[in-house]
Motif scaffolding. Structure first.
Motif, PDB file in Angstrom:
ATOM      1  N   GLU A  70       0.815  -1.210   0.000  1.00  0.00           N
ATOM      2  CA  GLU A  70       0.000   0.000   0.000  1.00  0.00           C
ATOM      3  C   GLU A  70       0.849   1.262   0.000  1.00  0.00           C
ATOM      4  O   GLU A  70       0.562   2.207  -0.711  1.00  0.00           O
ATOM      5  N   GLU A  71       1.895   1.282   0.828  1.00  0.00           N
ATOM      6  CA  GLU A  71       2.731   2.473   0.968  1.00  0.00           C
ATOM      7  C   GLU A  71       4.084   2.061   1.522  1.00  0.00           C
ATOM      8  O   GLU A  71       4.171   1.201   2.393  1.00  0.00           O
ATOM      9  N   ILE A  72       5.127   2.678   1.014  1.00  0.00           N
ATOM     10  CA  ILE A  72       6.473   2.448   1.531  1.00  0.00           C
ATOM     11  C   ILE A  72       7.232   3.760   1.430  1.00  0.00           C
ATOM     12  O   ILE A  72       7.135   4.458   0.419  1.00  0.00           O
ATOM     13  N   HIS A  73       7.923   4.113   2.508  1.00  0.00           N
ATOM     14  CA  HIS A  73       8.729   5.335   2.465  1.00  0.00           C
ATOM     15  C   HIS A  73       9.809   5.290   3.542  1.00  0.00           C
ATOM     16  O   HIS A  73       9.678   4.591   4.552  1.00  0.00           O
ATOM     17  N   PRO A  74      10.886   6.049   3.310  1.00  0.00           N
ATOM     18  CA  PRO A  74      11.931   6.136   4.325  1.00  0.00           C
ATOM     19  C   PRO A  74      11.362   6.774   5.595  1.00  0.00           C
ATOM     20  O   PRO A  74      10.449   7.602   5.533  1.00  0.00           O
ATOM     21  N   ALA A  75      11.882   6.354   6.712  1.00  0.00           N
ATOM     22  CA  ALA A  75      11.489   6.898   8.006  1.00  0.00           C
ATOM     23  C   ALA A  75      12.772   7.174   8.792  1.00  0.00           C
ATOM     24  O   ALA A  75      13.832   6.649   8.442  1.00  0.00           O
ATOM     25  N   PRO A  76      12.689   7.979   9.825  1.00  0.00           N
ATOM     26  CA  PRO A  76      13.889   8.179  10.642  1.00  0.00           C
ATOM     27  C   PRO A  76      14.419   6.825  11.124  1.00  0.00           C
ATOM     28  O   PRO A  76      13.648   6.025  11.655  1.00  0.00           O
ATOM     29  N   HIS A  77      15.638   6.547  10.835  1.00  0.00           N
ATOM     30  CA  HIS A  77      16.310   5.313  11.272  1.00  0.00           C
ATOM     31  C   HIS A  77      15.794   4.053  10.592  1.00  0.00           C
ATOM     32  O   HIS A  77      15.982   2.957  11.121  1.00  0.00           O
ATOM     33  N   GLY A  78      15.100   4.132   9.453  1.00  0.00           N
ATOM     34  CA  GLY A  78      14.638   2.914   8.800  1.00  0.00           C
ATOM     35  C   GLY A  78      13.627   3.150   7.698  1.00  0.00           C
ATOM     36  O   GLY A  78      13.699   4.138   6.976  1.00  0.00           O
ATOM     37  N   VAL A  79      12.655   2.242   7.614  1.00  0.00           N
ATOM     38  CA  VAL A  79      11.638   2.264   6.567  1.00  0.00           C
ATOM     39  C   VAL A  79      10.278   1.989   7.198  1.00  0.00           C
ATOM     40  O   VAL A  79      10.156   1.148   8.094  1.00  0.00           O
ATOM     41  N   HIS A  80       9.261   2.697   6.702  1.00  0.00           N
ATOM     42  CA  HIS A  80       7.882   2.467   7.117  1.00  0.00           C
ATOM     43  C   HIS A  80       7.139   1.832   5.941  1.00  0.00           C
ATOM     44  O   HIS A  80       7.267   2.269   4.801  1.00  0.00           O
ATOM     45  N   LEU A  81       6.360   0.807   6.233  1.00  0.00           N
ATOM     46  CA  LEU A  81       5.613   0.069   5.219  1.00  0.00           C
ATOM     47  C   LEU A  81       4.169  -0.072   5.674  1.00  0.00           C
ATOM     48  O   LEU A  81       3.906  -0.305   6.857  1.00  0.00           O
ATOM     49  N   GLU A  82       3.261   0.057   4.734  1.00  0.00           N
ATOM     50  CA  GLU A  82       1.879  -0.320   4.998  1.00  0.00           C
ATOM     51  C   GLU A  82       1.501  -1.323   3.924  1.00  0.00           C
ATOM     52  O   GLU A  82       1.728  -1.095   2.742  1.00  0.00           O
ATOM     53  N   TYR A  83       0.951  -2.451   4.366  1.00  0.00           N
ATOM     54  CA  TYR A  83       0.544  -3.480   3.416  1.00  0.00           C
ATOM     55  C   TYR A  83      -0.861  -3.949   3.747  1.00  0.00           C
ATOM     56  O   TYR A  83      -1.394  -3.660   4.818  1.00  0.00           O
ATOM     57  N   SER A  84      -1.465  -4.645   2.784  1.00  0.00           N
ATOM     58  CA  SER A  84      -2.816  -5.155   2.985  1.00  0.00           C
ATOM     59  C   SER A  84      -2.826  -6.657   2.738  1.00  0.00           C
ATOM     60  O   SER A  84      -2.016  -7.186   1.988  1.00  0.00           O
ATOM     61  N   VAL A  85      -3.754  -7.315   3.390  1.00  0.00           N
ATOM     62  CA  VAL A  85      -3.983  -8.738   3.201  1.00  0.00           C
ATOM     63  C   VAL A  85      -5.433  -8.881   2.741  1.00  0.00           C
ATOM     64  O   VAL A  85      -6.330  -8.258   3.315  1.00  0.00           O
ATOM     65  N   ALA A  86      -5.624  -9.657   1.704  1.00  0.00           N
ATOM     66  CA  ALA A  86      -6.953  -9.883   1.123  1.00  0.00           C
ATOM     67  C   ALA A  86      -7.608  -8.588   0.652  1.00  0.00           C
ATOM     68  O   ALA A  86      -8.814  -8.466   0.644  1.00  0.00           O
ATOM     69  N   ALA A  88      -8.064  -5.810   1.999  1.00  0.00           N
ATOM     70  CA  ALA A  88      -8.759  -4.944   2.951  1.00  0.00           C
ATOM     71  C   ALA A  88      -8.022  -4.775   4.274  1.00  0.00           C
ATOM     72  O   ALA A  88      -7.944  -3.669   4.789  1.00  0.00           O
ATOM     73  N   LEU A  89      -7.536  -5.838   4.853  1.00  0.00           N
ATOM     74  CA  LEU A  89      -6.853  -5.778   6.137  1.00  0.00           C
ATOM     75  C   LEU A  89      -5.538  -5.030   5.977  1.00  0.00           C
ATOM     76  O   LEU A  89      -4.676  -5.451   5.206  1.00  0.00           O
ATOM     77  N   ARG A  90      -5.389  -3.902   6.665  1.00  0.00           N
ATOM     78  CA  ARG A  90      -4.191  -3.078   6.512  1.00  0.00           C
ATOM     79  C   ARG A  90      -3.328  -3.153   7.770  1.00  0.00           C
ATOM     80  O   ARG A  90      -3.837  -3.066   8.884  1.00  0.00           O
ATOM     81  N   ILE A  91      -2.026  -3.303   7.540  1.00  0.00           N
ATOM     82  CA  ILE A  91      -1.062  -3.452   8.610  1.00  0.00           C
ATOM     83  C   ILE A  91       0.081  -2.483   8.358  1.00  0.00           C
ATOM     84  O   ILE A  91       0.543  -2.332   7.220  1.00  0.00           O
ATOM     85  N   GLN A  92       0.550  -1.819   9.411  1.00  0.00           N
ATOM     86  CA  GLN A  92       1.716  -0.931   9.343  1.00  0.00           C
ATOM     87  C   GLN A  92       2.904  -1.659   9.947  1.00  0.00           C
ATOM     88  O   GLN A  92       2.755  -2.336  10.970  1.00  0.00           O
ATOM     89  N   LEU A 107       8.400  -3.565  13.942  1.00  0.00           N
ATOM     90  CA  LEU A 107       7.236  -3.306  14.779  1.00  0.00           C
ATOM     91  C   LEU A 107       6.039  -3.274  13.853  1.00  0.00           C
ATOM     92  O   LEU A 107       6.001  -2.479  12.909  1.00  0.00           O
ATOM     93  N   CYS A 108       5.069  -4.176  14.069  1.00  0.00           N
ATOM     94  CA  CYS A 108       3.852  -4.149  13.248  1.00  0.00           C
ATOM     95  C   CYS A 108       2.659  -3.875  14.145  1.00  0.00           C
ATOM     96  O   CYS A 108       2.621  -4.262  15.311  1.00  0.00           O
ATOM     97  N   GLU A 109       1.700  -3.165  13.537  1.00  0.00           N
ATOM     98  CA  GLU A 109       0.491  -2.790  14.252  1.00  0.00           C
ATOM     99  C   GLU A 109      -0.624  -2.567  13.245  1.00  0.00           C
ATOM    100  O   GLU A 109      -0.353  -2.354  12.058  1.00  0.00           O
ATOM    101  N   PRO A 110      -1.863  -2.622  13.697  1.00  0.00           N
ATOM    102  CA  PRO A 110      -2.970  -2.386  12.768  1.00  0.00           C
ATOM    103  C   PRO A 110      -2.900  -0.972  12.213  1.00  0.00           C
ATOM    104  O   PRO A 110      -2.592  -0.026  12.928  1.00  0.00           O
ATOM    105  N   ALA A 111      -3.181  -0.839  10.940  1.00  0.00           N
ATOM    106  CA  ALA A 111      -3.335   0.470  10.316  1.00  0.00           C
ATOM    107  C   ALA A 111      -4.820   0.811  10.333  1.00  0.00           C
ATOM    108  O   ALA A 111      -5.657  -0.074  10.564  1.00  0.00           O
ATOM    109  N   PRO A 112      -5.173   2.053  10.093  1.00  0.00           N
ATOM    110  CA  PRO A 112      -6.613   2.358   9.985  1.00  0.00           C
ATOM    111  C   PRO A 112      -7.262   1.452   8.942  1.00  0.00           C
ATOM    112  O   PRO A 112      -6.755   1.311   7.832  1.00  0.00           O
TER     113      PRO A 112
END
Length: 121
Positions: A70-86, A88-92, A107-112
């Motif tokens: 869904e989204e990928i970009h550089p973040a302070p000290h690393g990379v931030h990713l948002e992906y989806s499963v099926a 609809a289910l979004r995970i950061q 570190l993974c957590e639910p996305a909106p």
């Protein structure tokens, strides 16, 4: 600045997840890596064997349901990713790296969410 392509490593991570390739996924992690998942209560996994135990049941479900970037970009000290499963289910997920270009922590957590699905990460 690092001597390796952090974004490229995460693209490889996404590819391994899409293919359900556990060995390729684990090879991206440092031997002493940590993975923290806060989707269903905070849980921490340390080292290759615990990370393997975390990913093994999830990879086949993710690859068969459909794994989308869904989204990928550089973040302070690393990379931030948002992906989806099926679709609809979004995970950061946030990734940090070791000096030798391996994933040191995730570190993974639910996305909106756009639907009523619960987190499966």
């Amino acid at each position: 600045m690092s001597d390796f392509d952090q974004m490229g490593i995460i693209v490889d991570w996404v590819d391994a997840c899409r293919k359900g390739d556990l060995a390729a996924l684990l090879d991206l992690y440092a031997d002493d890596a940590q993975l923290e998942c806060t989707c269903n209560g905070a849980r921490r996994y340390r080292g290759r064997s615990e990370i393997e135990a975390y990913w093994q049941p999830r990879l086949s479900a993710f690859s068969s349901a459909g794994f989308g970037l869904e989204e990928i970009h550089p973040a302070p000290h690393g990379v931030h990713l948002e992906y989806s499963v099926a679709g609809a289910l979004r995970i950061q997920a946030s990734f940090r790296f070791s000096p030798d270009g391996k994933i040191r922590s995730t570190l993974c957590e639910p996305a909106p969410q756009t639907g009523q699905m619960s987190c499966a990460c």
